[in-house]
Every structure is written in structure tokens, then in C-alpha cells.
Enzyme design. Structure first.
Site, PDB file in Angstrom:
ATOM      1  N   SER A  87       0.830  -1.203   0.000  1.00  0.00           N
ATOM      2  CA  SER A  87       0.000   0.000   0.000  1.00  0.00           C
ATOM      3  C   SER A  87       0.868   1.258   0.000  1.00  0.00           C
ATOM      4  O   SER A  87       1.681   1.443  -0.904  1.00  0.00           O
ATOM      5  CB  SER A  87      -0.965  -0.047   1.192  1.00  0.00           C
ATOM      6  OG  SER A  87      -1.941   0.946   1.091  1.00  0.00           O
ATOM      7  N   HIS A  92      -8.327  -4.420  -1.142  1.00  0.00           N
ATOM      8  CA  HIS A  92      -7.083  -3.838  -0.656  1.00  0.00           C
ATOM      9  C   HIS A  92      -6.692  -4.420   0.711  1.00  0.00           C
ATOM     10  O   HIS A  92      -7.516  -4.536   1.609  1.00  0.00           O
ATOM     11  CB  HIS A  92      -7.247  -2.320  -0.542  1.00  0.00           C
ATOM     12  CG  HIS A  92      -5.977  -1.598  -0.224  1.00  0.00           C
ATOM     13  ND1 HIS A  92      -5.013  -1.357  -1.175  1.00  0.00           N
ATOM     14  CD2 HIS A  92      -5.495  -1.069   0.931  1.00  0.00           C
ATOM     15  CE1 HIS A  92      -4.012  -0.697  -0.622  1.00  0.00           C
ATOM     16  NE2 HIS A  92      -4.277  -0.527   0.657  1.00  0.00           N
ATOM     17  N   ASP A 104      -9.900  -3.023  -5.703  1.00  0.00           N
ATOM     18  CA  ASP A 104      -9.103  -2.012  -5.013  1.00  0.00           C
ATOM     19  C   ASP A 104      -9.083  -0.728  -5.842  1.00  0.00           C
ATOM     20  O   ASP A 104      -8.768  -0.769  -7.029  1.00  0.00           O
ATOM     21  CB  ASP A 104      -7.679  -2.541  -4.835  1.00  0.00           C
ATOM     22  CG  ASP A 104      -6.771  -1.640  -4.021  1.00  0.00           C
ATOM     23  OD1 ASP A 104      -7.195  -0.519  -3.662  1.00  0.00           O
ATOM     24  OD2 ASP A 104      -5.632  -2.060  -3.748  1.00  0.00           O
TER      25      ASP A 104
END
Length: 310
Positions: free
Chosen positions: A157, A281, A251
Site C-alpha cells: 500500500s 485492498h 481495489d
């Protein structure tokens, strides 16, 4: 269609509100996967310790956690790891299970960097801490028993953004040679104009609203956004290390990562792109023992072993 195990877990997940970093940080603690089997499955195979190292500005220190396989004293490849958390959340515990598995199963020394967080420390503090962490690892290679020709940068991320940016900085400043960058559902583009960003406005864990709030906090006070903040803005991708990118179908960040992978390929960089169907995600961190998460992690380990020749 969402993976059934992930769908069942998502019912119990509250989406963070990045606008309120205090409540978001509290929620992030509660969302940590408490049933991960990593501790049990790596018991006796990995030792780890925390160490203080200087911050990039030299005025403070940050903590790094060093994971070492216990089964040999031979030189090992290294993975310098950056946790996720929208640049405002997370710490060394956030990706502790993943780092344990990388060390135990890929045979790498893993150094997890606890970089400073926004909004208290907006860009460029975090990424400069990450680059300082890379320099520290290479400078202490003998002590850590690391082969400096086999050093990877990895992150999930926001940590993926920091890994990509650190690779750019290392290239541009003639810094340490990086053998591999591993970007897991990475944050890459502050412009947020992709189809997935507009489509996934209400997905589990992460959505486009929080993505906008994340960039506002991270870029606070930044007049000109550079590629060290948002790597997708980099115009010249030649000379970057071999790259592994993992994206999740559901995502908002999916398309910017796929676009970055294609641009790297066009620039002559070796790229392996893995698009995980039915995933959202952070799935392999938050629901670490789901079958889909284990398959994703097995693939990451396989790639580390293949490209770092462990």
C-alpha cells in the site's frame, strides 16, 4: 465476485476515516489479524530484534526490526520492508507476520523500517527515512551478514509507494544497487483519475474518499508534487530494478499499479504483474490465513527466492 473467505471477513471490518487520524490509528490496531499462524509456523526458524537508527534529518531516531533466519550463517539476501497505512497509520507490528514468513520461507534477512508518519511528519520525511534505512542496511551489511548484490525493496500500500520512491532515489542519487522492488497493491498516483479509483468508492477496507484524504495529509505543505511522493509522476523509468507488482481486483489503487507496471515494461524493466481476482485492498494482511492470502504470499516468497537466488 469477491472471494468468499474475504467477503465473510469484510462484514466485520469497519472502514477507517483517514480524515481523523487518531480514530483511524485506533481502528487500525483493532483490525490487525490476530489469528495469523505466522508466529507458530515460523517458531524457531527466525530471530528478530529492534534497533534504533538515525532519522534522515539526523535529529531523531527511528526503529528498525531485523529478522534473521536461524538455520545458517551464510551470506543472505536482504529485503528492506516498508509497512502500509496510508502514510498516517501502521508500525512494525503491522506487517510482522509477512516479515516472519519472508525470512523463514524465502531465506532473507528482512529489515522493516518504522518510518515517521504524516500528518505530524508529511512528505518528504517518510520517504527520506526509508532511503536512510536502505543506506543503513548496506552500510551494516557485514554485521547483518547480507550480500549487498541481492537487496530488495518491498512494501504494501503506502509502503509500496515508499519502496517505489526509494528505488527512484537510489537510482537518481547513485545510491545502493537494488536488485528487486516488490510493490504490493501500491499507492502510486496522487492524481486519482483511474477507472478503478472512480469505480470503487465503497469497497471494504479502502475507498476513493479515504484515498483523497490520505494524499491531503501526506502532501500537506508540498507545493510541487514530485515522483518521490507519487512515483507514477516519474517520466523516466529506465534503470529501475526488476519489479514484482501485485494488485487486487476490488481495489481503488488497482489501475494505477497496472499502469505503472506497463510503463516499466515499456522502459525495458523486467516486470511480473499479479492481479488477484476477488480480492480487496490489504486482503493478505487483514485476512492472512484465508486460502487466497496464502496463495498470494506463497507467490511472493517464490519470487523472492527466484530473483534473489536464495
Amino acid at each position: 465476485m469477491m472471494d468468499p473467505e474475504l467477503a465473510a471477513a469484510s462484514v466485520l471490518m469497519e472502514r477507517p476515516n483517514i480524515e481523523d487520524q487518531h480514530s483511524a490509528r485506533a481502528l487500525a490496531l483493532s483490525l490487525r489479524e490476530t489469528s495469523s499462524s505466522a508466529e507458530e509456523e515460523t517458531l524457531g526458524r527466525v530471530e528478530f530484534e529492534d534497533r534504533d537508527i538515525p532519522c534522515s534529518d539526523g535529529n531523531e531516531s527511528i526503529v528498525v526490526r531485523i529478522y534473521r533466519p536461524t538455520d545458517t550463517t551464510q551470506l543472505r539476501p536482504a529485503v528492506v520492508f516498508f509497512h502500509g497505512g496510508a502514510f498516517v497509520l501502521g508500525d512494525l507490528e503491522s506487517e510482522h507476520p509477512r516479515c516472519l514468513r519472508y525470512a523463514a520461507e524465502a531465506g532473507c534477512v528482512v529489515i522493516s523500517i518504522n518510518y515517521r508518519l504524516a500528518p505530524e511528519h508529511p512528505f518528504p520525511s517518510g520517504v527520506e527515512d526509508c532511503y536512510s534505512g536502505l543506506l543503513w542496511v548496506v552500510e551494516h551489511a557485514n554485521e547483518l551478514n547480507i550480500d549487498t548484490s541481492r537487496v530488495a525493496l518491498a512494501g504494501s500500500s503506502a509502503g509500496g509507494a515508499l519502496a517505489a520512491a526509494t528505488a527512484l532515489i537510489a537510482r537518481d542519487r547513485n545510491g545502493p544497487v537494488v536488485a528487486l522492488q516488490m510493490l504490493l497493491y501500491p499507492v502510486l498516483d496522487d492524481r486519482m483519475q483511474s477507472t478503478s479509483m472512480s469505480t470503487f468508492a465503497d469497497t471494504p477496507v479502502w475507498d476513493s474518499r479515504n484515498n483523497r484524504a490520505m494524499w491531503r495529509q501526506y502532501l500537506s505543505g508540498t507545493a510541487n508534487v514530485t515522483s518521490y511522493a507519487a512515483p507514477a509522476r516519474e517520466l523516466t523509468l529506465e534503470g529501475l530494478p526488476s519489479t514484482y507488482i501485485m494488485t487486487a481486483e476490488l481495489d481503488p489503487l488497482r489501475d494505477e499499479a497496472i499502469s505503472y507496471a506497463l510503463r516499466l515494461l515499456q522502459a525495458g524493466v523486467s516486470v511480473e504483474l499479479h492481479q488477484i481476482a476477488g480480492a480487496y485492498h490489504g486482503f493478505d494482511q487483514l485476512v492472512a490465513d484465508a486460502a487466497i492470502s496464502r496463495r498470494a504470499l506463497d507467490d511472493q516468497v517464490h519470487h523472492l527466492k527466484r530473483f534473489l537466488r536464495t
